[in-house]
Scaffold this motif. Structure first.
Motif, PDB file in Angstrom:
ATOM      1  N   LEU A   1       0.827  -1.208   0.000  1.00  0.00           N
ATOM      2  CA  LEU A   1       0.000   0.000   0.000  1.00  0.00           C
ATOM      3  C   LEU A   1       0.862   1.259   0.000  1.00  0.00           C
ATOM      4  CD1 LEU A   1      -2.824  -0.941   2.556  1.00  0.00           C
ATOM      5  CD2 LEU A   1      -2.991  -0.849   0.059  1.00  0.00           C
ATOM      6  N   LEU A   2       1.933   1.240   0.774  1.00  0.00           N
ATOM      7  CA  LEU A   2       2.826   2.398   0.814  1.00  0.00           C
ATOM      8  C   LEU A   2       3.553   2.587  -0.516  1.00  0.00           C
ATOM      9  CD1 LEU A   2       4.287   1.995   4.419  1.00  0.00           C
ATOM     10  CD2 LEU A   2       2.706   3.752   3.624  1.00  0.00           C
ATOM     11  N   VAL A   3       3.909   1.483  -1.165  1.00  0.00           N
ATOM     12  CA  VAL A   3       4.539   1.577  -2.479  1.00  0.00           C
ATOM     13  C   VAL A   3       3.576   2.203  -3.476  1.00  0.00           C
ATOM     14  CG1 VAL A   3       5.463   0.266  -4.431  1.00  0.00           C
ATOM     15  CG2 VAL A   3       6.134  -0.341  -2.099  1.00  0.00           C
ATOM     16  N   GLU A   4       2.337   1.731  -3.497  1.00  0.00           N
ATOM     17  CA  GLU A   4       1.338   2.250  -4.434  1.00  0.00           C
ATOM     18  C   GLU A   4       1.004   3.721  -4.152  1.00  0.00           C
ATOM     19  OE1 GLU A   4      -0.065   1.307  -7.181  1.00  0.00           O
ATOM     20  OE2 GLU A   4       0.981  -0.611  -7.216  1.00  0.00           O
ATOM     21  N   ALA A   5       1.001   4.091  -2.868  1.00  0.00           N
ATOM     22  CA  ALA A   5       0.702   5.486  -2.527  1.00  0.00           C
ATOM     23  C   ALA A   5       1.777   6.418  -3.073  1.00  0.00           C
ATOM     24  CB  ALA A   5       0.580   5.636  -1.005  1.00  0.00           C
ATOM     25  N   GLY A   6       3.012   5.975  -3.093  1.00  0.00           N
ATOM     26  CA  GLY A   6       4.093   6.761  -3.674  1.00  0.00           C
ATOM     27  C   GLY A   6       4.439   8.025  -2.916  1.00  0.00           C
ATOM     28  N   LEU A   7       4.139   8.044  -1.618  1.00  0.00           N
ATOM     29  CA  LEU A   7       4.387   9.238  -0.810  1.00  0.00           C
ATOM     30  C   LEU A   7       5.494   9.025   0.222  1.00  0.00           C
ATOM     31  CD1 LEU A   7       0.675  10.332  -0.245  1.00  0.00           C
ATOM     32  CD2 LEU A   7       2.344  11.355  -1.809  1.00  0.00           C
ATOM     33  N   GLY A   8       6.238   7.949   0.074  1.00  0.00           N
ATOM     34  CA  GLY A   8       7.330   7.657   1.000  1.00  0.00           C
ATOM     35  C   GLY A   8       7.161   6.298   1.633  1.00  0.00           C
ATOM     36  N   LEU A   9       8.254   5.551   1.709  1.00  0.00           N
ATOM     37  CA  LEU A   9       8.236   4.193   2.233  1.00  0.00           C
ATOM     38  C   LEU A   9       8.907   4.128   3.600  1.00  0.00           C
ATOM     39  CD1 LEU A   9       9.295   2.252  -0.984  1.00  0.00           C
ATOM     40  CD2 LEU A   9       6.991   2.757  -0.167  1.00  0.00           C
TER      41      LEU A   9
ATOM     42  N   HIS B   1      -4.025   7.014  -8.513  1.00  0.00           N
ATOM     43  CA  HIS B   1      -3.829   8.312  -9.152  1.00  0.00           C
ATOM     44  C   HIS B   1      -4.507   9.388  -8.313  1.00  0.00           C
ATOM     45  CE1 HIS B   1      -2.270   6.319 -12.723  1.00  0.00           C
ATOM     46  NE2 HIS B   1      -3.342   5.540 -12.745  1.00  0.00           N
ATOM     47  N   GLY B   2      -3.806  10.466  -8.092  1.00  0.00           N
ATOM     48  CA  GLY B   2      -4.384  11.588  -7.366  1.00  0.00           C
ATOM     49  C   GLY B   2      -4.229  11.449  -5.866  1.00  0.00           C
ATOM     50  N   LEU B   3      -4.040  12.593  -5.210  1.00  0.00           N
ATOM     51  CA  LEU B   3      -3.839  12.581  -3.767  1.00  0.00           C
ATOM     52  C   LEU B   3      -5.060  12.082  -3.006  1.00  0.00           C
ATOM     53  CD1 LEU B   3      -1.871  15.911  -3.171  1.00  0.00           C
ATOM     54  CD2 LEU B   3      -1.002  13.565  -3.094  1.00  0.00           C
ATOM     55  N   ALA B   4      -6.253  12.237  -3.586  1.00  0.00           N
ATOM     56  CA  ALA B   4      -7.467  11.776  -2.913  1.00  0.00           C
ATOM     57  C   ALA B   4      -7.457  10.266  -2.701  1.00  0.00           C
ATOM     58  CB  ALA B   4      -8.707  12.184  -3.718  1.00  0.00           C
ATOM     59  N   VAL B   5      -6.699   9.548  -3.522  1.00  0.00           N
ATOM     60  CA  VAL B   5      -6.553   8.098  -3.378  1.00  0.00           C
ATOM     61  C   VAL B   5      -5.251   7.754  -2.668  1.00  0.00           C
ATOM     62  CG1 VAL B   5      -6.343   5.910  -4.620  1.00  0.00           C
ATOM     63  CG2 VAL B   5      -7.939   7.659  -5.430  1.00  0.00           C
ATOM     64  N   ARG B   6      -4.197   8.461  -3.002  1.00  0.00           N
ATOM     65  CA  ARG B   6      -2.874   8.107  -2.483  1.00  0.00           C
ATOM     66  C   ARG B   6      -2.727   8.386  -0.989  1.00  0.00           C
ATOM     67  NH1 ARG B   6       0.845  11.480  -6.125  1.00  0.00           N
ATOM     68  NH2 ARG B   6       2.548  10.375  -5.035  1.00  0.00           N
ATOM     69  N   VAL B   7      -3.299   9.474  -0.508  1.00  0.00           N
ATOM     70  CA  VAL B   7      -3.192   9.797   0.916  1.00  0.00           C
ATOM     71  C   VAL B   7      -3.899   8.750   1.782  1.00  0.00           C
ATOM     72  CG1 VAL B   7      -3.820  11.455   2.716  1.00  0.00           C
ATOM     73  CG2 VAL B   7      -2.787  12.264   0.593  1.00  0.00           C
ATOM     74  N   PRO B   8      -5.157   8.361   1.464  1.00  0.00           N
ATOM     75  CA  PRO B   8      -5.770   7.276   2.244  1.00  0.00           C
ATOM     76  C   PRO B   8      -5.002   5.960   2.149  1.00  0.00           C
ATOM     77  CG  PRO B   8      -7.458   8.481   1.045  1.00  0.00           C
ATOM     78  CD  PRO B   8      -6.129   8.972   0.536  1.00  0.00           C
ATOM     79  N   LEU B   9      -4.422   5.668   0.983  1.00  0.00           N
ATOM     80  CA  LEU B   9      -3.612   4.458   0.844  1.00  0.00           C
ATOM     81  C   LEU B   9      -2.409   4.502   1.789  1.00  0.00           C
ATOM     82  CD1 LEU B   9      -3.226   3.443  -2.928  1.00  0.00           C
ATOM     83  CD2 LEU B   9      -4.312   2.147  -1.094  1.00  0.00           C
ATOM     84  N   MET B  10      -1.770   5.659   1.852  1.00  0.00           N
ATOM     85  CA  MET B  10      -0.625   5.820   2.750  1.00  0.00           C
ATOM     86  C   MET B  10      -1.045   5.621   4.204  1.00  0.00           C
ATOM     87  SD  MET B  10       1.565   9.295   3.525  1.00  0.00           S
ATOM     88  CE  MET B  10       0.075  10.008   4.269  1.00  0.00           C
ATOM     89  N   ALA B  11      -2.135   6.277   4.607  1.00  0.00           N
ATOM     90  CA  ALA B  11      -2.605   6.161   5.991  1.00  0.00           C
ATOM     91  C   ALA B  11      -2.974   4.717   6.316  1.00  0.00           C
ATOM     92  CB  ALA B  11      -3.803   7.082   6.214  1.00  0.00           C
ATOM     93  N   ALA B  12      -3.668   4.051   5.386  1.00  0.00           N
ATOM     94  CA  ALA B  12      -4.049   2.655   5.607  1.00  0.00           C
ATOM     95  C   ALA B  12      -2.817   1.767   5.711  1.00  0.00           C
ATOM     96  CB  ALA B  12      -4.957   2.173   4.475  1.00  0.00           C
ATOM     97  N   GLY B  13      -1.809   2.043   4.889  1.00  0.00           N
ATOM     98  CA  GLY B  13      -0.592   1.250   4.918  1.00  0.00           C
ATOM     99  C   GLY B  13       0.134   1.364   6.245  1.00  0.00           C
TER     100      GLY B  13
END
Length: 235
Positions: A45-53, A119-131
């Motif tokens: 999930l963190l990889v897919e979010a692309g906001l830092g591992l 795609h888009g922060l609206a998806v990536r930010v929740p993915l990061m938080a969930a990860g």
């Protein structure tokens, strides 16, 4: 680089807890492998979010970029190499240690193959938080099963014992080196890396208490030497 957190109380040992161990073993095994699979999925999930591992996956991703391999396979290879470093450090692996090397990487690659592109922060930010939250839950699950720490955490405690330096210093030194090397190779550092660093300790502490196995003795032959909780939380 996780913050210092209080160590969970050691589970009771002695004849009564040893008597309960056979009945607890199936639960502990399920908990171990569920935790390792969820750990791999959370990393995906963190990889897919692309906001830092998380620190070690920055290195794994950088090496994957360099070699052309998958991040999961690289994670397995690095875990095996780290485990070899346990030999001069006189660390004793447990079932959870060896399983960690194999299962997390395989689960990460499987999850990445199933996850759609984000795609888009609206998806990536929740993915990061969930990860991050799922990673804390996975950490609590597999450590509370008490089958031994992961290879990277055992490296920290081994260096602590051999050098006499604090676990916090050893962990910080190793993970800073890992992050810098991974970033230089193309690994992703971002807000997710920072949030992971400041939140994984409290999250793991919470889930360790939630998933604690009653009556699991700390001196079982399948548990690596030392308290796994200390390796993660007191660093």
């Amino acid at each position: 680089m996780s913050p210092t957190s209080p160590t969970p109380p050691e589970p009771p040992s002695g004849p009564s807890s040893s008597h309960r161990l056979p009945r607890r073993l199936p639960r502990r095994l399920v908990q171990l492998y569920a935790g390792l699979v969820l750990y791999g999925a959370s990393s995906a999930l963190l990889v897919e979010a692309g906001l830092g591992l998380e620190p070690w996956n920055v290195l794994h991703q950088g090496l994957a970029e360099l070699t052309g391999g998958s991040i999961g396979v690289v994670s397995i290879a690095v875990g095996a190499l780290v485990l070899l470093l346990w030999i001069p450090l006189r660390q004793r692996p447990g079932l959870g240690t060896v399983s960690n090397v194999l299962v997390v990487g395989l689960a990460m690659d499987a999850a990445l193959a199933l996850l759609p592109a984000a795609h888009g922060l609206a998806v990536r930010v929740p993915l990061m938080a969930a990860g991050i939250v799922l990673n804390g839950a996975a950490t609590g699950l597999y450590i509370a099963a008490r089958f031994g720490p992961g290879p990277r955490d055992g490296l920290m405690t081994g260096l602590h014992r051999r050098t006499g330096r604090s676990i916090r210093l050893m962990r910080t030194a190793v993970e800073v080196a890992v992050v810098v090397t991974g970033f230089a190779l193309g690994g992703t550092i971002g807000i997710g890396t920072l949030l992971y660093a400041v939140s994984i300790g409290p999250l793991a502490q919470l889930f360790l208490r939630m998933f604690a196995v009653p009556g699991a003795p700390s001196g079982s032959t399948v548990v690596a030497e030392g308290s796994p909780g200390r390796a993660i939380l007191r660093s």
